[in-house]
Design an enzyme around this catalytic site. Structure first.
Site, PDB file in Angstrom:
ATOM      1  N   ASP A   8      44.689  38.294  37.073  1.00  0.00           N
ATOM      2  CA  ASP A   8      44.333  38.923  38.351  1.00  0.00           C
ATOM      3  C   ASP A   8      44.798  38.040  39.498  1.00  0.00           C
ATOM      4  O   ASP A   8      44.986  36.832  39.325  1.00  0.00           O
ATOM      5  CB  ASP A   8      42.810  39.082  38.460  1.00  0.00           C
ATOM      6  CG  ASP A   8      42.254  40.005  37.384  1.00  0.00           C
ATOM      7  OD1 ASP A   8      43.014  40.850  36.873  1.00  0.00           O
ATOM      8  OD2 ASP A   8      41.052  39.854  37.062  1.00  0.00           O
TER       9      ASP A   8
HETATM   10  N1  URA Z   1      40.064  38.528  32.513  1.00  0.00           N
HETATM   11  C1  URA Z   1      39.861  38.855  33.797  1.00  0.00           C
HETATM   12  O1  URA Z   1      38.834  39.429  34.130  1.00  0.00           O
HETATM   13  N2  URA Z   1      40.800  38.517  34.695  1.00  0.00           N
HETATM   14  C2  URA Z   1      41.934  37.842  34.394  1.00  0.00           C
HETATM   15  O2  URA Z   1      42.744  37.543  35.266  1.00  0.00           O
HETATM   16  C3  URA Z   1      42.119  37.512  33.053  1.00  0.00           C
HETATM   17  C4  URA Z   1      41.185  37.864  32.121  1.00  0.00           C
END
Ligand code: URA
Length: 236
Positions: A105
């Site tokens: 993310d």
């Molecule tokens: N899980 C998440 O919630 N976000 C990420 O970026 C990676 C794994």
């Protein structure tokens, strides 16, 4: 080490020309593979194959395998609509089209693998490969023994019918854990912690299978994977 690559893709990279032009070269019989004329762009060639254009051997562009320390605020797509893209951090303009093996993310930091080798990234991200990914998770609330148990057992995420695979949890401080998971569902870590009544305030991935983030890389820096790392991930 590199996986086989389509002939038309290899010629396009090596000669820096569009696929349409590659097609013409192939069609007009100007390409030889190991001394024989080849007109099919879709055939796969291996590292040891000799590809020639008009009897001149073409240098095979090496596949790219990078480890990048993703900074906060960057997206893992090429679309820079909302945030800058991690690909804008890569300085070498001659790099082939790249993608990431396992997105993070925008607000997540840490280990990102960047490559142009689709087969390789598939091996890393495919759910069937069950590769462990470890995240350092800073929590809004202290972790409770019952939520650790739930995470370890596997839990049902909102709107999903299949429980998560059992996770591994290491408690580093009341609001700091290492969480290792084998899947890569959408926002999985944040949703897992939400499902046990907590909230992720910071998320950092530091391990994928046998690869750990090189701590000498500052956020935004990257380097090629070493031969040992390539071997380790291949054998994992
Ligand atoms: N899980 C998440 O919630 N976000 C990420 O970026 C990676 C794994």
């Amino acid at each position: 080490m590199a996986t086989p690559i389509r002939l038309d893709k290899m010629i396009a990279h090596s000669c820096n020309i569009p696929r349409s032009q590659v097609k013409q070269l192939l069609y007009s019989g100007r390409i030889q593979v190991n001394g024989k004329t080849e007109k099919q762009g879709k055939v796969h060639i291996f590292e040891e194959d000799v590809v020639q254009l008009d009897q001149q051997t073409l240098a095979r562009a090496q596949a790219v395998y990078l480890m990048l320390n993703k900074p906060v605020g960057y997206v893992c797509t090429h679309d820079e609509h909302t945030h800058p893209s991690v690909f804008s951090l890569l300085k070498d303009p001659s790099m082939p089209p790249l993608h990431v093996a396992g997105r993070l993310d925008a607000d997540t930091t840490g280990l990102l693998l960047v490559t142009d080798d689709g087969q390789w990234s598939h091996q890393i991200t495919s759910p069937n490969q069950h590769k462990w990914k470890t995240y350092r998770v800073t929590l809004a609330e202290p972790i409770t023994p019952s939520s650790i148990e739930e995470l370890k057992q596997g839990i049902f995420l909102n709107g999903e019918e299949k429980a998560t695979r059992p996770a591994q949890v290491t408690v580093l401080a009341p609001q700091l854990i290492d969480l290792s998971i084998q899947e890569g569902r959408y926002h999985q870590v944040k949703r897992m912690l939400a499902a046990v009544g907590n909230h992720v305030s910071q998320l950092h991935r530091w391990q994928i299978g046998p690869l750990t983030l090189d701590e000498t890389l500052k956020p935004g820096q990257y380097r090629q994977l070493t031969a040992d790392e390539m071997l380790a991930i291949r054998n994992a």
